[in-house]
Design an enzyme around this catalytic site. Structure first.
Site, short mmCIF file in Angstrom:
data_model
loop_
_atom_site.label_atom_id
_atom_site.label_comp_id
_atom_site.label_asym_id
_atom_site.label_seq_id
_atom_site.Cartn_x
_atom_site.Cartn_y
_atom_site.Cartn_z
N ASP A 158 -14.92 -2.62 -66.08
CA ASP A 158 -15.56 -1.28 -65.08
C ASP A 158 -16.75 -0.97 -66.04
O ASP A 158 -16.59 -0.20 -67.05
CB ASP A 158 -14.89 -0.53 -64.61
N GLU A 179 -15.25 -13.62 -63.62
CA GLU A 179 -16.24 -14.62 -64.28
C GLU A 179 -16.62 -15.73 -63.28
O GLU A 179 -17.86 -16.00 -63.26
CB GLU A 179 -15.71 -15.19 -65.32
N1 SAM Z 1 -10.05 -8.77 -65.96
C1 SAM Z 1 -10.57 -9.20 -64.54
C2 SAM Z 1 -11.30 -10.32 -64.40
O1 SAM Z 1 -12.40 -10.24 -65.36
O2 SAM Z 1 -11.30 -10.72 -63.33
C3 SAM Z 1 -10.68 -7.90 -63.69
C4 SAM Z 1 -11.87 -7.27 -63.69
S1 SAM Z 1 -12.23 -5.98 -62.72
C5 SAM Z 1 -13.80 -5.37 -62.98
C6 SAM Z 1 -11.55 -4.39 -63.81
C7 SAM Z 1 -9.98 -4.17 -63.79
O3 SAM Z 1 -10.00 -3.31 -65.11
C8 SAM Z 1 -9.76 -3.66 -62.71
O4 SAM Z 1 -8.44 -4.13 -62.04
C9 SAM Z 1 -9.34 -2.18 -63.00
O5 SAM Z 1 -8.21 -1.52 -62.36
C10 SAM Z 1 -8.88 -2.43 -64.52
N2 SAM Z 1 -8.99 -0.99 -65.18
C11 SAM Z 1 -10.18 -0.18 -65.35
N3 SAM Z 1 -10.00 0.82 -66.21
C12 SAM Z 1 -8.79 0.59 -66.71
C13 SAM Z 1 -8.17 1.56 -67.57
N4 SAM Z 1 -8.42 2.53 -68.18
N5 SAM Z 1 -6.86 0.84 -67.98
C14 SAM Z 1 -6.21 -0.35 -67.17
N6 SAM Z 1 -6.73 -1.03 -66.29
C15 SAM Z 1 -8.08 -0.49 -66.29
#
Ligand code: SAM
Length: 217
Positions: free
Chosen positions: A119, A196
């Protein structure tokens, strides 16, 4: 990622054989969890788990742990693994905020950390929430082995530029970096994440960096 509450997801996670609960940290105990001494690779913010589940299937000699903050997202990864013929023995999932990652792993317990399409937290005042901020790099330094690597992919150029700055500030070494992974030498063997696939289909270039921190001798 827009989140909707998925009724029953917390309960399903609590009962799932591949899930480790945050309340039950396994710091220093992961080799017992897996029943072997294989290297440990983790993905922080794994979303629906396509990347880490594919890696686990391809590399039985490596233990994989996917970390995700939200039950409503993690449950989708569990649905995917449940649909496989057999559950991968070398894969586990943890629902937790990665801010507390040092509770879940002992010092120098982890060999590799993947960050995929994290994020962006675009507001300056939220910079320390970005998974490549110096605050997170410090946490990764704690749990990584000396030879450990962090590998980060994103299509978000401002977040990537910020990450390059943080890497430098925090004294890590930039081992690999590209602003266009899919047209670079590093694309070989690349496993696509859900995000991606979406961004590549739109034609967005994918940035990638790989870093390590050399201990002072
Ligand atoms: N990695 C996956 C992909 O590339 O398809 C998901 C990307 S998505 C934009 C970011 C993910 O990171 C979300 O599912 C969000 O809930 C998780 N996330 C964000 N901040 C986090 C944190 N501090 N701890 C654990 N998960 C987190």
């Amino acid at each position: 990622m827009r989140l909707r509450n998925v009724p029953g997801s917390r309960e399903a996670i609590a009962e799932h054989p591949l899930c480790i609960l945050e309340e039950n940290p396994q710091a220093g105990n992961w080799h017992t969890v897996f029943g072997n001494n294989h290297p440990i690779h983790i993905e922080v913010g794994m979303g629906k788990g396509q990347f880490i589940t594919t890696l686990a299937q391809q590399n039985p000699e490596i233990n994989y742990i996917g970390i995700e903050k939200y039950s409503s997202v993690l449950i989708r990864a569990l649905e995917k693994t449940d649909a496989l013929e057999t559950l991968p023995e070398n894969l586990r999932f943890v629902r937790m905020d990665a801010e507390n990652i040092c509770n879940m792993f002992a010092e120098h317990e982890v060999d590799r950390i993947y960050l995929n399409f994290s994020d962006p937290w675009p507001k300056d005042r939220h910079a320390k929430r970005r998974l490549t901020s110096r605050q997170f790099l410090e946490r990764y330094h704690n749990i990584l082995k000396e030879e450990g690597r962090v590998i980060f992919k994103t299509d978000n150029r401002p977040l990537f530029d910020f990450s390059l700055e943080e890497v430098k500030e925090a004294g890590w070494t930039l081992e690999k970096s590209t602003f266009d992974l899919h047209h670079s030498e590093y694309v070989e063997g690349n496993i696509m994440t859900e995000y991606e696939e979406k961004f590549v289909a739109k034609g967005n270039p994918i940035c990638m960096l790989q870093i390590f921190l050399q201990e002072d001798k």
